[in-house]
Motif scaffolding. Structure first.
Motif, PDB file in Angstrom:
ATOM      1  N   TYR A 193     -12.941  54.691  64.179  1.00  0.00           N
ATOM      2  CA  TYR A 193     -12.199  56.221  64.350  1.00  0.00           C
ATOM      3  C   TYR A 193     -10.885  56.106  63.479  1.00  0.00           C
ATOM      4  CZ  TYR A 193      -9.563  54.616  68.430  1.00  0.00           C
ATOM      5  OH  TYR A 193      -8.908  53.962  69.298  1.00  0.00           O
ATOM      6  N   ASP A 194     -10.388  57.261  63.069  1.00  0.00           N
ATOM      7  CA  ASP A 194      -9.269  57.081  62.497  1.00  0.00           C
ATOM      8  C   ASP A 194      -8.118  57.178  63.564  1.00  0.00           C
ATOM      9  OD1 ASP A 194      -6.753  57.674  61.268  1.00  0.00           O
ATOM     10  OD2 ASP A 194      -7.745  59.501  60.141  1.00  0.00           O
ATOM     11  N   HIS A 195      -7.137  56.324  63.549  1.00  0.00           N
ATOM     12  CA  HIS A 195      -6.381  56.243  64.715  1.00  0.00           C
ATOM     13  C   HIS A 195      -5.268  57.286  64.547  1.00  0.00           C
ATOM     14  CE1 HIS A 195      -8.118  52.445  65.340  1.00  0.00           C
ATOM     15  NE2 HIS A 195      -7.690  52.100  66.566  1.00  0.00           N
ATOM     16  N   ASN A 196      -4.991  57.700  63.309  1.00  0.00           N
ATOM     17  CA  ASN A 196      -4.157  58.853  63.024  1.00  0.00           C
ATOM     18  C   ASN A 196      -4.851  60.228  63.557  1.00  0.00           C
ATOM     19  OD1 ASN A 196      -1.945  57.158  62.207  1.00  0.00           O
ATOM     20  ND2 ASN A 196      -3.207  57.126  59.897  1.00  0.00           N
ATOM     21  N   SER A 197      -5.913  60.320  63.816  1.00  0.00           N
ATOM     22  CA  SER A 197      -6.844  61.571  64.112  1.00  0.00           C
ATOM     23  C   SER A 197      -6.558  61.821  65.632  1.00  0.00           C
ATOM     24  CB  SER A 197      -7.839  61.701  63.606  1.00  0.00           C
ATOM     25  OG  SER A 197      -8.692  62.908  64.074  1.00  0.00           O
ATOM     26  N   PHE A 198      -5.988  62.941  66.005  1.00  0.00           N
ATOM     27  CA  PHE A 198      -5.965  63.268  67.395  1.00  0.00           C
ATOM     28  C   PHE A 198      -7.096  63.641  68.075  1.00  0.00           C
ATOM     29  CE2 PHE A 198      -5.491  66.054  71.016  1.00  0.00           C
ATOM     30  CZ  PHE A 198      -4.496  65.628  72.060  1.00  0.00           C
ATOM     31  N   GLN A 244     -10.136  62.653  67.067  1.00  0.00           N
ATOM     32  CA  GLN A 244     -11.096  61.517  67.259  1.00  0.00           C
ATOM     33  C   GLN A 244     -10.863  60.432  68.322  1.00  0.00           C
ATOM     34  OE1 GLN A 244     -12.072  59.470  63.411  1.00  0.00           O
ATOM     35  NE2 GLN A 244     -12.085  61.374  62.199  1.00  0.00           N
ATOM     36  N   LYS A 245      -9.365  60.622  68.540  1.00  0.00           N
ATOM     37  CA  LYS A 245      -8.756  59.768  69.829  1.00  0.00           C
ATOM     38  C   LYS A 245      -9.331  60.396  71.086  1.00  0.00           C
ATOM     39  CE  LYS A 245      -4.551  59.215  68.033  1.00  0.00           C
ATOM     40  NZ  LYS A 245      -3.198  58.802  67.873  1.00  0.00           N
TER      41      LYS A 245
END
Length: 276
Positions: free
Chosen positions: A101-106, A108-109
């Motif tokens: 997942y994209d660690h910058n995407s709230f 996706q987190k």
């Protein structure tokens, strides 16, 4: 100024209540793990690992991995290799869903929480549908939604608990009936409910994954409360619907535990008698 303070107090009160009602989810997850492990051990010892895998294990693993996969898709995680089940009892890894997942995407987190507990959610949904289709029992329809919404707005925890217990006994009463013994759908329900319940067992990796999204889930709940309460009656409607869904989720999980626990104990007792 006074209205602002009241507003903040209301938001904080509902947020705390939501957190309290999410705590049982963790306890039930651990309880399901122990119950399912006991069931699988007893069944495997009694009929053998290969027979257990062919009769129960592969489908339980399939539902479990589909639970992870479903929420990977919902929260837009990038999916890599997928193994939904195996028929070989010798394989240590029965299934998996590799994803990033994209660690910058709230968003996706946040998804990490739901992906981690996805098997528990999907297992509860499957059991609910089994109750609805095979036993003609609509748990949602049995709950007084207006009464529950009023209890929620008043913070009536005792009343909510009483309603919860009453609904649980209604569910058990629907299952424990003599006439069910002559209904083939009842036995199909038992078989499929055992499999679906076994899918709710979470691995240590699942728990770790879910923990990554807990903080983001709390943030979403808090922001949702701030926005929804500001909209008035519509917010109360949404909160009550979400609360009822959570109650049904807990009811189904507790029912599955009550349902599977004696089966596991009986299977293990048979094994002990055979050894003696």
């Amino acid at each position: 100024m006074e209205s602002i303070v009241t507003y903040i107090q209301t938001v904080a009160g509902i947020f705390i209540l939501e957190v309290i009602w999410l705590i049982p989810c963790v306890l039930l997850a651990f309880g399901m793990n122990w119950t399912v492990a006991n069931l699988e051990l007893g069944a495997s010892n009694l009929i053998g690992g290969r027979a257990f895998m062919l009769l129960f294990g592969w489908l339980g693993t399939f539902i479990h991995e589909c639970g992870h996969l479903l929420f990977c898709l919902i929260f837009r995680h990038k999916i890599g290799k997928v193994k939904l089940f195996t028929l070989n009892p010798e394989e240590q890894v029965r299934g998996y869903v590799n994803h990033t997942y994209d660690h910058n995407s709230f968003y996706q987190k946040l998804g990490n929480f739901f992906i981690g507990i996805g098997p528990v959610i999907l297992s509860a949904i499957v059991v609910y549908l089994l109750l609805l289709t095979l036993l003609d029992f609509n748990l949602f329809a049995t709950l007084d939604r207006e009464k529950l919404a009023k209890m929620l707005s008043n913070g009536d925890l005792l009343g909510i608990c009483k309603t919860f217990i009453t609904a649980l006994f209604d569910l058990l009463d629907r299952i424990i009936r003599l006439k069910n013994l002559t209904d083939w759908k009842f036995y199909l329900f038992i078989y499929l409910a055992m499999i679906s319940g076994s899918a709710a067992r979470l691995s240590p990796a699942d728990f770790r994954h879910a923990w990554l999204g807990v903080i983001f889930l709390g943030t979403v709940l808090l922001l949702a409360n701030l926005l929804l309460l500001w909209t008035g009656k519509f917010a109360a409607f949404l909160l009550s619907i979400g609360f009822i869904i959570l109650i049904i989720f807990y009811l189904v999980l507790i029912f599955v535990m009550i349902f599977l626990l004696p089966i596991g104990l009986i299977l293990n007792s048979f094994k002990q008698k055979i050894q003696v």
